[in-house]
Write a protein that holds these residues in place. Structure first.
Motif, mmCIF file in Angstrom:
data_model
loop_
_atom_site.group_PDB
_atom_site.id
_atom_site.type_symbol
_atom_site.label_atom_id
_atom_site.label_comp_id
_atom_site.label_asym_id
_atom_site.label_seq_id
_atom_site.Cartn_x
_atom_site.Cartn_y
_atom_site.Cartn_z
ATOM 1 N N ASN A 722 14.224 -4.058 -9.102
ATOM 2 C CA ASN A 722 12.933 -3.483 -9.427
ATOM 3 C C ASN A 722 12.440 -4.028 -10.769
ATOM 4 O O ASN A 722 13.092 -3.842 -11.796
ATOM 5 C CB ASN A 722 13.047 -1.960 -9.478
ATOM 6 N N LEU A 723 11.302 -4.688 -10.747
ATOM 7 C CA LEU A 723 10.729 -5.274 -11.966
ATOM 8 C C LEU A 723 9.742 -4.332 -12.642
ATOM 9 O O LEU A 723 9.070 -4.736 -13.595
ATOM 10 C CB LEU A 723 10.020 -6.590 -11.621
ATOM 11 N N GLY A 724 9.651 -3.103 -12.145
ATOM 12 C CA GLY A 724 8.734 -2.146 -12.744
ATOM 13 C C GLY A 724 9.031 -1.914 -14.209
ATOM 14 O O GLY A 724 10.170 -1.691 -14.594
ATOM 15 N N GLY A 725 7.993 -2.014 -15.047
ATOM 16 C CA GLY A 725 8.148 -1.843 -16.487
ATOM 17 C C GLY A 725 8.392 -3.131 -17.236
ATOM 18 O O GLY A 725 8.274 -3.165 -18.467
ATOM 19 N N THR A 726 8.716 -4.218 -16.524
ATOM 20 C CA THR A 726 8.988 -5.499 -17.191
ATOM 21 C C THR A 726 7.791 -6.440 -17.162
ATOM 22 O O THR A 726 7.730 -7.388 -17.941
ATOM 23 C CB THR A 726 10.191 -6.194 -16.538
ATOM 24 N N LEU A 727 6.844 -6.214 -16.255
ATOM 25 C CA LEU A 727 5.651 -7.055 -16.146
ATOM 26 C C LEU A 727 4.420 -6.151 -16.182
ATOM 27 O O LEU A 727 3.788 -5.882 -15.152
ATOM 28 C CB LEU A 727 5.686 -7.864 -14.846
ATOM 29 N N PRO A 728 4.040 -5.653 -17.354
ATOM 30 C CA PRO A 728 2.968 -4.641 -17.438
ATOM 31 C C PRO A 728 1.627 -5.119 -16.903
ATOM 32 O O PRO A 728 0.905 -4.351 -16.272
ATOM 33 C CB PRO A 728 2.904 -4.322 -18.937
ATOM 34 N N GLU A 729 1.264 -6.378 -17.136
ATOM 35 C CA GLU A 729 -0.031 -6.866 -16.671
ATOM 36 C C GLU A 729 -0.077 -6.950 -15.147
ATOM 37 O O GLU A 729 -1.071 -6.593 -14.516
ATOM 38 C CB GLU A 729 -0.325 -8.234 -17.295
ATOM 39 N N VAL A 730 1.003 -7.443 -14.563
ATOM 40 C CA VAL A 730 1.062 -7.533 -13.101
ATOM 41 C C VAL A 730 1.026 -6.141 -12.484
ATOM 42 O O VAL A 730 0.293 -5.881 -11.521
ATOM 43 C CB VAL A 730 2.343 -8.281 -12.661
ATOM 44 N N GLU A 731 1.795 -5.244 -13.069
ATOM 45 C CA GLU A 731 1.853 -3.886 -12.541
ATOM 46 C C GLU A 731 0.508 -3.182 -12.700
ATOM 47 O O GLU A 731 0.075 -2.439 -11.812
ATOM 48 C CB GLU A 731 2.960 -3.096 -13.247
ATOM 49 N N ARG A 732 -0.158 -3.432 -13.797
ATOM 50 C CA ARG A 732 -1.464 -2.804 -14.017
ATOM 51 C C ARG A 732 -2.475 -3.291 -12.978
ATOM 52 O O ARG A 732 -3.286 -2.509 -12.464
ATOM 53 C CB ARG A 732 -1.965 -3.122 -15.429
ATOM 54 N N LYS A 733 -2.411 -4.572 -12.642
ATOM 55 C CA LYS A 733 -3.316 -5.115 -11.626
ATOM 56 C C LYS A 733 -3.097 -4.405 -10.292
ATOM 57 O O LYS A 733 -4.056 -3.993 -9.621
ATOM 58 C CB LYS A 733 -3.079 -6.616 -11.467
ATOM 59 N N PHE A 734 -1.849 -4.271 -9.894
ATOM 60 C CA PHE A 734 -1.552 -3.618 -8.620
ATOM 61 C C PHE A 734 -1.909 -2.132 -8.646
ATOM 62 O O PHE A 734 -2.404 -1.577 -7.652
ATOM 63 C CB PHE A 734 -0.079 -3.788 -8.267
ATOM 64 N N ARG A 735 -1.658 -1.476 -9.762
ATOM 65 C CA ARG A 735 -1.979 -0.052 -9.859
ATOM 66 C C ARG A 735 -3.489 0.176 -9.755
ATOM 67 O O ARG A 735 -3.962 1.113 -9.105
ATOM 68 C CB ARG A 735 -1.431 0.516 -11.155
ATOM 69 N N THR A 736 -4.258 -0.699 -10.400
ATOM 70 C CA THR A 736 -5.715 -0.602 -10.309
ATOM 71 C C THR A 736 -6.187 -0.858 -8.883
ATOM 72 O O THR A 736 -7.025 -0.137 -8.334
ATOM 73 C CB THR A 736 -6.364 -1.611 -11.268
ATOM 74 N N MET A 737 -5.620 -1.890 -8.274
ATOM 75 C CA MET A 737 -5.986 -2.239 -6.908
ATOM 76 C C MET A 737 -5.638 -1.109 -5.945
ATOM 77 O O MET A 737 -6.402 -0.786 -5.027
ATOM 78 C CB MET A 737 -5.257 -3.527 -6.514
ATOM 79 N N GLU A 738 -4.489 -0.498 -6.148
ATOM 80 C CA GLU A 738 -4.075 0.625 -5.305
ATOM 81 C C GLU A 738 -5.079 1.767 -5.382
ATOM 82 O O GLU A 738 -5.497 2.327 -4.353
ATOM 83 C CB GLU A 738 -2.696 1.116 -5.735
ATOM 84 N N SER A 739 -5.475 2.113 -6.600
ATOM 85 C CA SER A 739 -6.403 3.229 -6.779
ATOM 86 C C SER A 739 -7.728 2.972 -6.076
ATOM 87 O O SER A 739 -8.255 3.833 -5.361
ATOM 88 C CB SER A 739 -6.639 3.473 -8.275
ATOM 89 N N VAL A 740 -8.265 1.777 -6.262
ATOM 90 C CA VAL A 740 -9.568 1.457 -5.674
ATOM 91 C C VAL A 740 -9.463 1.352 -4.154
ATOM 92 O O VAL A 740 -10.330 1.837 -3.416
ATOM 93 C CB VAL A 740 -10.106 0.149 -6.279
ATOM 94 N N TRP A 741 -8.393 0.741 -3.680
ATOM 95 C CA TRP A 741 -8.220 0.544 -2.245
ATOM 96 C C TRP A 741 -8.097 1.887 -1.524
ATOM 97 O O TRP A 741 -8.714 2.113 -0.486
ATOM 98 C CB TRP A 741 -6.977 -0.306 -1.988
ATOM 99 N N ILE A 742 -7.288 2.771 -2.064
ATOM 100 C CA ILE A 742 -7.129 4.086 -1.439
ATOM 101 C C ILE A 742 -8.450 4.840 -1.433
ATOM 102 O O ILE A 742 -8.826 5.478 -0.444
ATOM 103 C CB ILE A 742 -6.040 4.894 -2.173
ATOM 104 N N TYR A 743 -9.176 4.745 -2.526
ATOM 105 C CA TYR A 743 -10.471 5.433 -2.620
ATOM 106 C C TYR A 743 -11.443 4.901 -1.567
ATOM 107 O O TYR A 743 -12.234 5.655 -0.993
ATOM 108 C CB TYR A 743 -11.058 5.254 -4.015
ATOM 109 N N ASP A 744 -11.378 3.601 -1.286
ATOM 110 C CA ASP A 744 -12.325 2.987 -0.362
ATOM 111 C C ASP A 744 -12.008 3.270 1.106
ATOM 112 O O ASP A 744 -12.923 3.454 1.912
ATOM 113 C CB ASP A 744 -12.357 1.469 -0.575
ATOM 114 N N ILE A 745 -10.728 3.284 1.480
ATOM 115 C CA ILE A 745 -10.410 3.313 2.915
ATOM 116 C C ILE A 745 -9.695 4.567 3.365
ATOM 117 O O ILE A 745 -9.622 4.835 4.572
ATOM 118 C CB ILE A 745 -9.539 2.103 3.306
ATOM 119 N N TYR A 746 -9.161 5.342 2.447
ATOM 120 C CA TYR A 746 -8.319 6.470 2.857
ATOM 121 C C TYR A 746 -9.173 7.677 3.230
ATOM 122 O O TYR A 746 -10.054 8.093 2.484
ATOM 123 C CB TYR A 746 -7.348 6.831 1.734
#
Length: 748
Positions: A722-746
């Motif tokens: 698990n690379l969580g916490g070691t790549l903050p920029e990558v994780e932030r991109k995915f976290r942002t994408m997750e939030s927007v994606w769920i809001y759009d289609i869920y």
């Protein structure tokens, strides 16, 4: 002097002694549970945690077990104190032991036969109730029209089984009385061997052997039981009982017992204090508590619900991670609303509209590769792992015919299903829509009906002049799963063979379907099922070994053989004519250490979703693409290749740029969902997990507890690091994408 004598007399009172015994037994059980929780984490957990995080989790476990186990055990102990009255616990134990010995070895032959008959009758009666409950429960599960009625039906079956003991129990007793009477009349048997002790030893041996046979025969089903919790609790109880029996607490010197009480009190105070300090620290120790301690994690969930002040189902304590206990719309499972200056899902990010995910790209410009309609053959092999193919150099050559198709066609090395099981992936394949967007009913047991309001692959092609047909391997797709075959003009169910394998019959039925029509506009879906759980060794396949991976590989060999025969039949049938042959799977399998029970169906790990995907046609040039694609792309690709007109709301992309132009696409992001609609019946959020991956990383979030994972999946296909916490920029991109994606289609 009088007060001193009075205090000594009070201390020697049976009530006080029994109460102290209950307190110390409770203390011992609490420590045993925490100890065996830690041992279980070392045995069962496949993830490694820092020692400091495990110690912090153990401290929280000590507090939790003191509250729950301690209160429950202490309540039982105090009730026993009042029930015993002036009888000392030591005297009760001695009396119980002497009576047990007398019951086992003393008495006449007739008395021993009666006792043994009673013991055997009770054992058989319990087995009878369990057997009737299992058989009746299976019947109820297959018969009831609403999933919510199944528990009540099973309870009714169990009530009938228990009521029938009024007739069955005496029958068992009379039967064993007759058996033991006949045995006692056998000449040459020593009288000592006819005592109840030997009858009970024989019963224990018979029960043990019976349990062993049942576990061996049904292990593939029994392995799904919560063995971690069962073995941990049994270990703690046995350990506590052994200490109480061999070193009774009421015989310890007062100084030793009081010092133990002091040590336990100090440990408990330290645990509470450290919990207050660590409450605002990193969530690493909470994850350790939530995943590695089998008993304490359940206590943590219960504590979280009890401490949930705002009623949103989440708490700020014990791994729940609610960041605002005063607002029920804010928790780790909430849907994030972009640009409202509010962090609904407690991830520290308020996404912006400019972070919206790229829209589906499923219509491409250009002319059709072939004019007119041509046959489309779609073959799926249930639960086939992509890493078994030639693309991943698997040491066993188990898919030679599929490998030949890969070399001749256009293969996608990193293709993924939308969901982790058949019922969570096939609807998405047929509609090119996410699970949360698919309309399902709730009037039958799982899987829920696939409603007519959905627009499926077969319907789209049928409405445009195609004759649609399907060959399925089991009545699961015809009788149990309503609607999944909507749009098919005709379907056949292949006959099941001994051992559960029927790939040969699936192929024969599929060939018959092809030979029935001479028209070009035919769409045929063929589904194979041989290498699905419970993994049985086929008769005509090589034997690689006895464990589930070996049996699975043997089943893959068997399925590949018959898939290869069908491929050759298709080539001969349409020789010199254009046609499109598509091969894939509905989901993968995970046979690593973190999936000891379920190889699929319960997470979004790479191997669980990773599937083969191959397009073969005379007008396509062989190629292998490395970019991530989805099985939701199959329908948009067919529609795009045929240039079908209509308004479609596909969520997948067209793969025509890769198929016709050889264009590699690496800038894509795939979304996967672990969506369980049945949770709505319990008032729970059905979207359990969300996964997003690009050409390099895979991001997974558990929406139940807020845990996040990040893996470099092409290098770590089993998702162990698990690379969580070691790549903050990558994780932030995915976290942002997750939030927007769920809001759009869920659609909650």
């Amino acid at each position: 002097m009088t007060s001193k004598v009075h205090s000594v007399t009070l201390a020697r009172s049976p009530y006080i002694q029994n109460a102290l015994t209950a307190l110390r037994a409770t203390r011992l059980l609490i420590l045993s549970v925490v100890l065996f929780d830690l041992l279980a984490s070392l045995v069962y957990s496949s993830q490694s945690y820092r020692v400091s995080d495990l110690l912090k989790a153990s401290a929280a476990a000590l507090v939790l077990q003191t509250v729950f186990v301690g209160l429950a055990t202490l309540a039982i102990g105090l009730l026993a104190v009042f029930a015993l009255g002036n009888i000392p616990a030591a005297q009760l134990v001695r009396e119980f032991g002497s009576r047990l010995v007398a019951w086992l070895v003393q008495g006449t032959r007739t008395e021993h036969r009666e006792r043994a008959s009673l013991a055997y009758a009770v054992t058989c009666s319990v087995a009878f109730v369990l057997l009737v409950t299992l058989i009746g429960g299976q019947f109820v599960a297959n018969s009831f029209q609403r999933a919510t009625n199944i528990p009540g039906g099973v309870l009714a079956v169990e009530a009938v089984a228990i009521a029938s003991l009024a007739f069955v129990g005496p029958a068992f007793y009379r039967f064993f009385s007759l058996v033991f009477w006949a045995v006692s009349r056998i000449p040459g048997i020593k009288p000592a061997l006819l005592t109840n002790l030997y009858w009970i030893i024989g019963l224990a041996l018979v029960v043990s052997c019976g349990c062993g046979v049942v576990v061996y025969q049904f292990w593939e089903k029994l392995r799904f039981l919560p063995w971690e919790e069962l073995t941990t609790m049994c270990g703690a109880l046995v350990f506590t009982a052994m200490i109480l029996l061999f070193r009774p607490l009421f015989k310890q010197p007062p100084r030793a017992t009081y010092s133990g009480d002091v040590v336990f009190g100090v440990l408990l105070i330290a645990a509470v204090a450290s919990g207050v300090i660590w409450q605002k620290e990193t969530h690493a120790w909470r994850i350790a508590l939530d995943t590695s301690l089998p008993l304490s994690r359940h206590a943590a969930k219960l504590a979280g619900k009890l401490l949930d002040r705002d009623g949103d189902g989440f708490s700020a304590f014990f791994a729940h991670g609610d960041c605002n206990e005063n607002d029920p719309t804010i928790n780790v499972g909430a849907i994030e609303i972009p640009e409202n200056a509010k962090d609904e899902d407690c991830d520290g990010i308020d996404p912006k509209r400019e972070d919206l995910v790229e829209p589906p790209r499923w219509r491409t410009k250009g002319r059709r590769p072939v004019r007119g309609k041509y046959p489309i053959i779609f073959v799926t092999d249930d639960a086939l792992m992509s890493n078994r193919t030639v693309l991943f150099n698997y040491p066993r050559r188990v898919t030679p015919h599929i490998d030949s198709l890969i070399k001749e066609g256009v293969a996608f090395k990193w293709a993924f299903s939308q969901g982790p099981s058949t019922r969570l992936s096939l609807p998405s394949i047929f509609t090119s829509r996410y699970d949360s967007q698919i309309d399902r009913g709730d009037k039958k047991p799982l899987p829920f009906p696939f409603l007519p309001s959905n627009l499926s692959m077969a319907e789209i092609l049928r409405d445009r002049g195609y004759r649609t047909a399907a060959v399925v391997p089991t009545t699961y797709f015809t009788k149990k799963w309503d609607g999944i075959l909507q749009g098919f003009d005709e379907y056949r169910v292949a006959r099941r063979q001994r051992g559960g394998h029927n790939a040969s019959n699936v192929t024969r039925e599929a060939i018959r379907m092809l030979t029935k029509t001479d028209q070009d506009a035919v769409f045929l879906w063929v589904h194979y099922f041989d290498n699905h759980w419970p993994y049985r060794q086929p008769r005509d396949a090589p034997v690689f070994g006895s464990d589930r991976v070996d049996r699975y590989d043997a089943e893959v060999v068997n399925a590949d053989r018959w898939i290869g025969e069908f491929i050759e039949s298709v080539k001969k049938r349409f020789e010199g004519r254009p046609y499109l042959f598509i091969f894939s799977s509905d989901h993968g399998q995970s046979f690593d250490d973190r999936h000891p029970k379920h190889a699929a169906g319960y997470d979004l790990n790479t191997t669980t979703l990773h599937v083969p995907l191959v397009f073969y046609a005379p007008f396509l040039k062989p190629a292998v693409f490395d970019g991530p694609v989805s099985t939701m792309d199959i329908l948009p690709t067919i529609v795009d290749l045929l240039k079908l007109k209509g308004s479609f709301d596909f969520q997948g992309d067209s793969l025509v740029p890769q198929l016709l132009k050889g264009k590699e696409i690496n800038d894509r992001h795939l979304l996967s969902q672990f969506y369980l609609q049945e949770r709505l019946l319990k008032g729970e959020d059905p979207l359990v997990m969300v996964g997003i991956r690009d050409h390099r990383y895979s991001y997974i979030r558990n929406r139940e507890n807020g845990r996040r994972f990040l893996f470099e999946y092409k290098k770590d296909i089993t998702n162990e690091r698990n690379l969580g916490g070691t790549l903050p920029e990558v994780e932030r991109k995915f976290r942002t994408m997750e939030s927007v994606w769920i809001y759009d289609i869920y659609k909650p």
